[in-house]
Motif scaffolding. Structure first.
Motif, PDB file in Angstrom:
ATOM      1  N   LEU A 153       8.910   8.199  -7.977  1.00  0.00           N
ATOM      2  CA  LEU A 153       9.063   7.889  -6.451  1.00  0.00           C
ATOM      3  C   LEU A 153       9.707   9.080  -5.838  1.00  0.00           C
ATOM      4  O   LEU A 153       9.995   9.071  -4.722  1.00  0.00           O
ATOM      5  N   GLY A 154       9.933  10.178  -6.566  1.00  0.00           N
ATOM      6  CA  GLY A 154      10.202  11.645  -5.713  1.00  0.00           C
ATOM      7  C   GLY A 154      11.726  11.644  -5.410  1.00  0.00           C
ATOM      8  O   GLY A 154      12.312  12.284  -4.668  1.00  0.00           O
ATOM      9  N   ILE A 155      12.633  10.565  -5.982  1.00  0.00           N
ATOM     10  CA  ILE A 155      13.997  10.448  -5.673  1.00  0.00           C
ATOM     11  C   ILE A 155      15.085  11.111  -6.620  1.00  0.00           C
ATOM     12  O   ILE A 155      14.922  11.129  -7.805  1.00  0.00           O
TER      13      ILE A 155
ATOM     14  N   ARG B  29       0.977  -1.462   0.131  1.00  0.00           N
ATOM     15  CA  ARG B  29       0.179   0.030   0.093  1.00  0.00           C
ATOM     16  C   ARG B  29       1.110   1.338  -0.078  1.00  0.00           C
ATOM     17  O   ARG B  29       0.510   2.264  -0.748  1.00  0.00           O
ATOM     18  N   LEU B  30       2.011   1.188   0.730  1.00  0.00           N
ATOM     19  CA  LEU B  30       2.807   2.334   0.898  1.00  0.00           C
ATOM     20  C   LEU B  30       3.526   2.786  -0.641  1.00  0.00           C
ATOM     21  O   LEU B  30       3.504   3.818  -1.054  1.00  0.00           O
TER      22      LEU B  30
ATOM     23  N   ARG C 140      20.907   6.372   1.765  1.00  0.00           N
ATOM     24  CA  ARG C 140      19.854   7.096   1.478  1.00  0.00           C
ATOM     25  C   ARG C 140      18.750   7.023   2.296  1.00  0.00           C
ATOM     26  O   ARG C 140      18.260   8.102   2.550  1.00  0.00           O
ATOM     27  N   ILE C 141      18.414   5.985   2.767  1.00  0.00           N
ATOM     28  CA  ILE C 141      17.223   5.625   3.601  1.00  0.00           C
ATOM     29  C   ILE C 141      17.540   6.253   5.015  1.00  0.00           C
ATOM     30  O   ILE C 141      16.636   6.924   5.500  1.00  0.00           O
ATOM     31  N   ARG C 142      18.856   6.126   5.534  1.00  0.00           N
ATOM     32  CA  ARG C 142      18.943   6.515   6.581  1.00  0.00           C
ATOM     33  C   ARG C 142      19.054   8.088   6.865  1.00  0.00           C
ATOM     34  O   ARG C 142      18.833   8.775   7.905  1.00  0.00           O
TER      35      ARG C 142
ATOM     36  N   SER D 198      11.586   8.543   2.186  1.00  0.00           N
ATOM     37  CA  SER D 198      11.115   9.282   3.382  1.00  0.00           C
ATOM     38  C   SER D 198       9.688   8.567   4.019  1.00  0.00           C
ATOM     39  O   SER D 198       9.468   8.581   5.107  1.00  0.00           O
ATOM     40  N   ALA D 199       9.130   8.148   3.040  1.00  0.00           N
ATOM     41  CA  ALA D 199       7.840   7.642   3.118  1.00  0.00           C
ATOM     42  C   ALA D 199       8.009   6.441   4.146  1.00  0.00           C
ATOM     43  O   ALA D 199       7.175   5.839   5.005  1.00  0.00           O
ATOM     44  N   LEU D 200       9.187   5.613   3.876  1.00  0.00           N
ATOM     45  CA  LEU D 200       9.499   4.286   4.476  1.00  0.00           C
ATOM     46  C   LEU D 200       9.883   4.829   5.960  1.00  0.00           C
ATOM     47  O   LEU D 200       9.596   3.903   6.926  1.00  0.00           O
TER      48      LEU D 200
END
Length: 421
Positions: free
Chosen positions: A150-152, A101-102, A197-199, A210-212
Motif C-alpha cells: 500500500l506504499g505506507i 476500484r481505488l 496520517r490521512i490528513r 495519498s490516493a484517498l
C-alpha cells in the motif's frame, strides 16, 4: 459429546467447529441462534446464493460488534472520533464501486506478483532458528508486506498489530464490559493514528493515504476504510499462515515433498487449507426484505451469519470433504474469500504469501517438525479462527534454502493431485 445448544464462542466450537457445522448442514441449514440473535446459514449453495444477491442481502451489519457495546464504552470511542461509515465490507451503497476500484489499484495481479521475492526475503530474515512459527514468522510478516504493498511507510508494526488484534476482539469477540473498555481505548488510538496520517498525506504521493486524498474521500470515510482494510488485510493472512504451517507440518510426507520443491504443491496446500479451515470462518448479511432460504421464511432485517468454514466441507460440493487432500479437483470453488461484489480484494496477495512462506520454510528446514502434537490454542472469535502458536523443532537449516534455484514459471505450475489424508 456435544450439547444440542450451539455456543459460537465455546471451547468445543473453537477447538473443532466441524461436528457442529456438519449437524447444522444436515439438520438445520438455516438455524436461529438465540444467544446472538443470528440466523446461521451453513450449506454451500445457500451461502453462495446470499453472497450473490446484494439486493436481498445487504452487508450493512458486516462490521457491527456481535457483543453489544454499552454506552460508557461507546463514549470512549466517540471521544476518539471513532466511526465506521459504509466503505468496503459494510457498504451496499453506490460509493462502494469507486472505493473498491481505488483500493484494487494497489492489489493488481502484476503488483502483487512483483512482491514474491520480497516476501521470500522477509521470510528468510525471520527463520534463523524458529521455535514458534506463529510468533517468529506468521504474526508480523503479513503486516510488513501489506504496508509495503500500500506504499505506507514509517509504521510501528508492534503497535499496529496490537491495535488490530484489539479491534478484532472488540467487534468479533465476546469480551466483558471491563475488557471492552480496554479494547475501545486501543481501537480509538488506531483510528486517531489513521486520521492523522490521512490528513497529513500529500495528494501528490503514491501511497493509499495519498490516493484517498486525490480521490477526494472525506477524512471520516477514508479513516473508516483504512481501519478495516489495515486490519483484515494482514490479520487474516497471519491466521492463514499459522493454520497452513500447523496443518501441513502434521503430514511429514507432505513436508518432504514441499522441501523437494514439488511443482504446484505449495499452492495446492494453500487452497486445501482455505477450503477446510479458512481464517475468516463466518461473515454477516442482513435481509433487506422478506425472503425464503432453504425453506425457512425470514423477515426483513433478519441478521444472517454465513458459516463459510462449513461450506468448504459440504459433501454436495467436495468429495471426501473431511480429508486433507492438496490438489483435489475443484478446490478453488471454496468461499474462503467470499463471492460476488464483495469478494476479497487481497485474495491474490494472501495466496501468494501462503505459497511463498510454505515453500521457503520447507526448503530451509526440510526436517522441521511440530514440537507438540496436541491441538494448539486457538483464536476463537465469531468470524476468525486460527492457531495462536505453532511450536516447532529447530533443526539445522538446509543450505538449499540459500541457493538460487531454477523453478517452473508460476503460470506453468499446476496442483498435482495428492493422497487424501
Amino acid at each position: 459429546m456435544r450439547t444440542t445448544q450451539l455456543d459460537l464462542f465455546g471451547a468445543d466450537f473453537t477447538a473443532d467447529p466441524h461436528p457442529d457445522l456438519r449437524r447444522l448442514r444436515s439438520d438445520s441449514p438455516v438455524h436461529h441462534d438465540p444467544a446472538t440473535g443470528l440466523w446461521l446459514v451453513s450449506r454451500y449453495a445457500d451461502v453462495r446464493a446470499v453472497l450473490a444477491d446484494p439486493e436481498a442481502f445487504h452487508p450493512d451489519n458486516a462490521l457491527t460488534a456481535v457483543t453489544p457495546i454499552p454506552r460508557p464504552v461507546l463514549r470512549v470511542l466517540a471521544r476518539a472520533g471513532f466511526s465506521l461509515p459504509p466503505t468496503l465490507a459494510n457498504n451496499g451503497t453506490d460509493t462502494h464501486t469507486d472505493l473498491r476500484r481505488l483500493v484494487a489499484g494497489f492489489l493488481t495481479p502484476a503488483r502483487v506478483a512483483g512482491f514474491e521475492a520480497r516476501i521470500a526475503s522477509l521470510c528468510e530474515e525471520r527463520l534463523a532458528s524458529p521455535t514458534d512459527l506463529h510468533a517468529d514468522l506468521a504474526r508480523d510478516l503479513p503486516c510488513v508486506v501489506l504496508m509495503e504493498v500500500l506504499g505506507i511507510t514509517d509504521v510501528d508494526v508492534p503497535a499496529l498489530k496490537a491495535w488490530s488484534t484489539a479491534s478484532l476482539e472488540l467487534f468479533w469477540g465476546n469480551p466483558s464490559v471491563e475488557r471492552q473498555h480496554e479494547l475501545a481505548v486501543q481501537a480509538g488510538e488506531f483510528h486517531q493514528w489513521l486520521t492523522r496520517r490521512i490528513r497529513a498525506a500529500s495528494p501528490d504521493g503514491d501511497d493509499l493515504f495519498s490516493a484517498l486524498r486525490q480521490h477526494g474521500t472525506p477524512v471520516r470515510e477514508a479513516a473508516g476504510l483504512c481501519y478495516f482494510l489495515l486490519i483484515a488485510g494482514q490479520e487474516t493472512t497471519t491466521q492463514l499462515l499459522s493454520t497452513l504451517l500447523d496443518r501441513v507440518l502434521r503430514h511429514p510426507d507432505l513436508w518432504a515433498r514441499l522441501a523437494a520443491d514439488e511443482p504446484g504443491l505449495a499452492a495446492a496446500c494453500v487452497e486445501e487449507v482455505l477450503r477446510r479451515e479458512p481464517p475468516v470462518t463466518t461473515w454477516r448479511r442482513v435481509t433487506s426484505r422478506p425472503v425464503t432460504l432453504a425453506g425457512v421464511d425470514l423477515p426483513a432485517g433478519a441478521p444472517l451469519l454465513l458459516m463459510l468454514a462449513g461450506t468448504g466441507s459440504d459433501p454436495e460440493v467436495f468429495a471426501e470433504p473431511e480429508s486433507f487432500c492438496p490438489g483435489r479437483s475443484g478446490a478453488r470453488r471454496h468461499l474462503a474469500f467470499g463471492f460476488g461484489r464483495h469478494y476479497c480484494l487481497g485474495a491474490g496477495l494472501a495466496r501468494l504469501e501462503g505459497e511463498v512462506v510454505l515453500r521457503t520454510v520447507a526448503r530451509r528446514f526440510p526436517d522441521l517438525r511440530l514440537a507438540a502434537i496436541e491441538p494448539p490454542p486457538m483464536l476463537g472469535l465469531l468470524s476468525f479462527r486460527a492457531p495462536l502458536s505453532v511450536p516447532s523443532s529447530a533443526p539445522r537449516p538446509s543450505s538449499r534454502g540459500r541457493r538460487q534455484r531454477t523453478r517452473t514459471p508460476r503460470a506453468a505450475r499446476g496442483g498435482r493431485s495428492g493422497r487424501c489424508r
